[in-house]
Write a protein that holds these residues in place. Sequence first.
Motif, PDB file in Angstrom:
ATOM      1  N   LYS A   1       0.826  -1.215   0.000  1.00 43.22           N
ATOM      2  CA  LYS A   1       0.000   0.000   0.000  1.00 43.22           C
ATOM      3  C   LYS A   1       0.854   1.255   0.000  1.00 43.22           C
ATOM      4  CE  LYS A   1      -2.488  -1.401   3.519  1.00 43.22           C
ATOM      5  NZ  LYS A   1      -3.508  -1.438   4.597  1.00 43.22           N
ATOM      6  N   LYS A   2       2.042   1.158   0.567  1.00 39.80           N
ATOM      7  CA  LYS A   2       2.913   2.327   0.676  1.00 39.80           C
ATOM      8  C   LYS A   2       3.815   2.496  -0.536  1.00 39.80           C
ATOM      9  CE  LYS A   2       6.323   4.480   3.737  1.00 39.80           C
ATOM     10  NZ  LYS A   2       7.075   4.351   5.013  1.00 39.80           N
ATOM     11  N   TRP A   3       4.389   1.405  -1.041  1.00 39.45           N
ATOM     12  CA  TRP A   3       5.445   1.524  -2.034  1.00 39.45           C
ATOM     13  C   TRP A   3       5.006   1.190  -3.457  1.00 39.45           C
ATOM     14  CZ3 TRP A   3       9.159   4.287  -0.244  1.00 39.45           C
ATOM     15  CH2 TRP A   3       9.489   4.211   1.116  1.00 39.45           C
ATOM     16  N   TRP A   4       4.065   0.258  -3.624  1.00 44.04           N
ATOM     17  CA  TRP A   4       3.586  -0.049  -4.988  1.00 44.04           C
ATOM     18  C   TRP A   4       2.060  -0.236  -4.941  1.00 44.04           C
ATOM     19  CZ3 TRP A   4       6.994  -3.073  -2.180  1.00 44.04           C
ATOM     20  CH2 TRP A   4       6.549  -4.307  -1.729  1.00 44.04           C
ATOM     21  N   PRO A   5       1.336   0.852  -4.668  1.00 40.76           N
ATOM     22  CA  PRO A   5      -0.104   0.774  -4.404  1.00 40.76           C
ATOM     23  C   PRO A   5      -0.950   0.232  -5.549  1.00 40.76           C
ATOM     24  CG  PRO A   5       0.580   3.054  -4.734  1.00 40.76           C
ATOM     25  CD  PRO A   5       1.829   2.251  -4.632  1.00 40.76           C
ATOM     26  N   TYR A   6      -0.522   0.379  -6.790  1.00 37.07           N
ATOM     27  CA  TYR A   6      -1.352  -0.055  -7.914  1.00 37.07           C
ATOM     28  C   TYR A   6      -1.025  -1.471  -8.387  1.00 37.07           C
ATOM     29  CZ  TYR A   6      -2.988   4.746  -8.236  1.00 37.07           C
ATOM     30  OH  TYR A   6      -3.555   5.964  -7.950  1.00 37.07           O
ATOM     31  N   PHE A   7      -0.248  -2.215  -7.616  1.00 41.42           N
ATOM     32  CA  PHE A   7       0.142  -3.555  -8.029  1.00 41.42           C
ATOM     33  C   PHE A   7      -0.470  -4.637  -7.145  1.00 41.42           C
ATOM     34  CE2 PHE A   7       3.388  -0.803  -9.804  1.00 41.42           C
ATOM     35  CZ  PHE A   7       3.479  -1.282 -11.098  1.00 41.42           C
ATOM     36  N   GLY A   8      -1.528  -4.296  -6.423  1.00 41.17           N
ATOM     37  CA  GLY A   8      -2.236  -5.315  -5.659  1.00 41.17           C
ATOM     38  C   GLY A   8      -2.943  -6.286  -6.594  1.00 41.17           C
ATOM     39  N   ALA A   9      -3.137  -7.525  -6.146  1.00 37.63           N
ATOM     40  CA  ALA A   9      -3.733  -8.548  -7.006  1.00 37.63           C
ATOM     41  C   ALA A   9      -5.215  -8.320  -7.245  1.00 37.63           C
ATOM     42  CB  ALA A   9      -3.513  -9.927  -6.385  1.00 37.63           C
ATOM     43  N   VAL A  10      -5.862  -7.571  -6.350  1.00 41.34           N
ATOM     44  CA  VAL A  10      -7.303  -7.334  -6.458  1.00 41.34           C
ATOM     45  C   VAL A  10      -7.564  -5.840  -6.315  1.00 41.34           C
ATOM     46  CG1 VAL A  10      -9.572  -7.901  -5.493  1.00 41.34           C
ATOM     47  CG2 VAL A  10      -7.736  -9.592  -5.408  1.00 41.34           C
ATOM     48  N   TYR A  11      -8.539  -5.334  -7.065  1.00 41.01           N
ATOM     49  CA  TYR A  11      -8.920  -3.934  -6.912  1.00 41.01           C
ATOM     50  C   TYR A  11     -10.405  -3.819  -6.613  1.00 41.01           C
ATOM     51  CZ  TYR A  11     -10.656  -4.154 -11.765  1.00 41.01           C
ATOM     52  OH  TYR A  11     -11.320  -4.502 -12.923  1.00 41.01           O
ATOM     53  N   MET A  12     -10.762  -2.714  -5.994  1.00 37.50           N
ATOM     54  CA  MET A  12     -12.157  -2.402  -5.697  1.00 37.50           C
ATOM     55  C   MET A  12     -12.386  -0.949  -6.055  1.00 37.50           C
ATOM     56  SD  MET A  12     -14.225  -2.916  -2.089  1.00 37.50           S
ATOM     57  CE  MET A  12     -13.954  -4.687  -2.204  1.00 37.50           C
ATOM     58  N   VAL A  13     -13.430  -0.684  -6.828  1.00 35.84           N
ATOM     59  CA  VAL A  13     -13.708   0.680  -7.273  1.00 35.84           C
ATOM     60  C   VAL A  13     -15.175   0.999  -7.026  1.00 35.84           C
ATOM     61  CG1 VAL A  13     -14.096  -0.114  -9.649  1.00 35.84           C
ATOM     62  CG2 VAL A  13     -13.616   2.297  -9.217  1.00 35.84           C
ATOM     63  N   GLN A  14     -15.438   2.211  -6.564  1.00 41.23           N
ATOM     64  CA  GLN A  14     -16.791   2.683  -6.321  1.00 41.23           C
ATOM     65  C   GLN A  14     -17.103   3.804  -7.314  1.00 41.23           C
ATOM     66  OE1 GLN A  14     -19.442   4.651  -2.669  1.00 41.23           O
ATOM     67  NE2 GLN A  14     -17.248   4.361  -2.453  1.00 41.23           N
ATOM     68  N   ALA A  15     -18.302   3.791  -7.868  1.00 48.42           N
ATOM     69  CA  ALA A  15     -18.710   4.824  -8.821  1.00 48.42           C
ATOM     70  C   ALA A  15     -20.127   5.282  -8.502  1.00 48.42           C
ATOM     71  CB  ALA A  15     -18.631   4.301 -10.253  1.00 48.42           C
ATOM     72  N   VAL A  16     -20.424   6.533  -8.883  1.00 48.92           N
ATOM     73  CA  VAL A  16     -21.731   7.142  -8.623  1.00 48.92           C
ATOM     74  C   VAL A  16     -22.403   7.459  -9.946  1.00 48.92           C
ATOM     75  CG1 VAL A  16     -22.951   9.028  -7.480  1.00 48.92           C
ATOM     76  CG2 VAL A  16     -20.825   8.148  -6.495  1.00 48.92           C
ATOM     77  N   LYS A  17     -23.682   7.127 -10.062  1.00 48.58           N
ATOM     78  CA  LYS A  17     -24.432   7.428 -11.279  1.00 48.58           C
ATOM     79  C   LYS A  17     -24.817   8.901 -11.287  1.00 48.58           C
ATOM     80  CE  LYS A  17     -28.752   6.339 -13.699  1.00 48.58           C
ATOM     81  NZ  LYS A  17     -29.957   5.473 -13.725  1.00 48.58           N
ATOM     82  N   ARG A  18     -24.320   9.624 -12.269  1.00 49.90           N
ATOM     83  CA  ARG A  18     -24.644  11.039 -12.417  1.00 49.90           C
ATOM     84  C   ARG A  18     -25.649  11.217 -13.545  1.00 49.90           C
ATOM     85  NH1 ARG A  18     -23.042  12.757  -7.556  1.00 49.90           N
ATOM     86  NH2 ARG A  18     -20.768  12.715  -7.263  1.00 49.90           N
ATOM     87  N   VAL A  19     -26.617  12.098 -13.332  1.00 46.38           N
ATOM     88  CA  VAL A  19     -27.624  12.402 -14.345  1.00 46.38           C
ATOM     89  C   VAL A  19     -27.513  13.882 -14.692  1.00 46.38           C
ATOM     90  CG1 VAL A  19     -30.077  12.452 -14.903  1.00 46.38           C
ATOM     91  CG2 VAL A  19     -29.152  10.588 -13.512  1.00 46.38           C
ATOM     92  N   ARG A  20     -27.265  14.183 -15.957  1.00 46.23           N
ATOM     93  CA  ARG A  20     -27.078  15.566 -16.379  1.00 46.23           C
ATOM     94  C   ARG A  20     -28.365  16.374 -16.195  1.00 46.23           C
ATOM     95  NH1 ARG A  20     -23.765  14.939 -22.112  1.00 46.23           N
ATOM     96  NH2 ARG A  20     -21.880  13.970 -21.226  1.00 46.23           N
ATOM     97  N   GLY A  21     -28.199  17.584 -15.718  1.00 48.84           N
ATOM     98  CA  GLY A  21     -29.345  18.470 -15.545  1.00 48.84           C
ATOM     99  C   GLY A  21     -30.154  18.219 -14.298  1.00 48.84           C
ATOM    100  N   MET A  22     -29.729  17.254 -13.468  1.00 49.52           N
ATOM    101  CA  MET A  22     -30.475  16.955 -12.263  1.00 49.52           C
ATOM    102  C   MET A  22     -29.941  17.787 -11.111  1.00 49.52           C
ATOM    103  SD  MET A  22     -30.826  13.412 -10.138  1.00 49.52           S
ATOM    104  CE  MET A  22     -29.284  13.753  -9.291  1.00 49.52           C
ATOM    105  N   HIS A  23     -30.845  18.351 -10.308  1.00 49.40           N
ATOM    106  CA  HIS A  23     -30.466  19.126  -9.133  1.00 49.40           C
ATOM    107  C   HIS A  23     -31.057  18.467  -7.898  1.00 49.40           C
ATOM    108  CE1 HIS A  23     -28.925  22.441 -11.596  1.00 49.40           C
ATOM    109  NE2 HIS A  23     -30.014  22.289 -12.345  1.00 49.40           N
ATOM    110  N   LEU A  24     -30.225  18.261  -6.905  1.00 46.20           N
ATOM    111  CA  LEU A  24     -30.709  17.658  -5.666  1.00 46.20           C
ATOM    112  C   LEU A  24     -31.610  18.640  -4.936  1.00 46.20           C
ATOM    113  CD1 LEU A  24     -27.501  15.861  -4.365  1.00 46.20           C
ATOM    114  CD2 LEU A  24     -29.469  14.858  -5.519  1.00 46.20           C
ATOM    115  N   ILE A  25     -32.742  18.146  -4.440  1.00 46.52           N
ATOM    116  CA  ILE A  25     -33.706  18.956  -3.709  1.00 46.52           C
ATOM    117  C   ILE A  25     -33.640  18.572  -2.244  1.00 46.52           C
ATOM    118  CG2 ILE A  25     -36.141  19.549  -3.455  1.00 46.52           C
ATOM    119  CD1 ILE A  25     -36.527  18.846  -6.383  1.00 46.52           C
ATOM    120  N   GLY A  26     -33.556  19.576  -1.387  1.00 46.78           N
ATOM    121  CA  GLY A  26     -33.465  19.307   0.039  1.00 46.78           C
ATOM    122  C   GLY A  26     -34.789  18.859   0.620  1.00 46.78           C
ATOM    123  N   PRO A  27     -34.826  18.522   1.900  1.00 49.20           N
ATOM    124  CA  PRO A  27     -36.057  18.082   2.549  1.00 49.20           C
ATOM    125  C   PRO A  27     -37.130  19.157   2.491  1.00 49.20           C
ATOM    126  CG  PRO A  27     -34.131  17.631   3.905  1.00 49.20           C
ATOM    127  CD  PRO A  27     -33.670  18.508   2.783  1.00 49.20           C
TER     128      PRO A  27
END
Length: 260
Positions: free
Chosen positions: A210-236
């Motif tokens: 994790k310190k010296w060669w972080p991108y050479f792990g045998a397994v990776y995990m990635v999180q992504a968020v679905k974005r919708v163009r033109g959408m505005h979040l509405i508060g409570p």
Amino acid sequence: METMEKNIIDLAAWLESPVGRYVLDWEQAQLARLTVDIFGYNALQIGMPQIDGLAASRMPNRWLTDSAVHVHAGGTFKTPERQVVVAHDFSELPFETQSIDLIILPHVLEFTDEPHQLLREVERVLIPEGRVIITGFNQTSFWGARQLAGRMNDHYFLPQEGEFISFTRMKDWLKLLSMEIGEHRFGCYVPPCRSEKWLQRFHFMEDAGKKWWPYFGAVYMVQAVKRVRGMHLIGPAWKQKRLARGNAVAVANKVKTKQK
């Protein structure tokens, strides 16, 4: 039957080996850390029932979708104690459009015939701002190099039938679907060992990797968020009403000032 040392062709059997359990332990810990703070109502894990990726999730509705019941030489795998929806074809998920808050794909894209179509289905059923978490084997690692060498003499280290997707390509696929890449992490930096003894002996390499060669792990995990163009979040609603009252008071005070 061929031995595990000569030819690994089945993901389910591989996950029961010491190195498979090593991967499951790492992924279980990372999924617990990520999912515990993701809020919503509906969460879904697609494939690989050997891991309970939603164990730490606080969402009230949690499902496991699989293509079939996994059977191996010792019997049938036990699935987590949650609702199971069996989908014979991952290219058509049995959920309504924009109905799921969180989807977990543990290695399923590597072992399906149509990974692009499955990702499109994931994008379809996710709500706006919904999240997807994907795990995969990293080709650029000690394990990836060992697998490449094994293809030359049929001595595979990882499951043979998998078409492993690089982390860079996975990010490109997600971006094409308007998914914004969030947190990602690599793990399992130990050399490609098969025995529990040697895996534990080299466990110290996790911190070093994790310190010296972080991108050479045998397994990776990635999180992504679905974005919708033109959408505005509405508060409570209560916040909107308070804001409206505040604006009304400000206008009334302004009118009174002018009258004076």
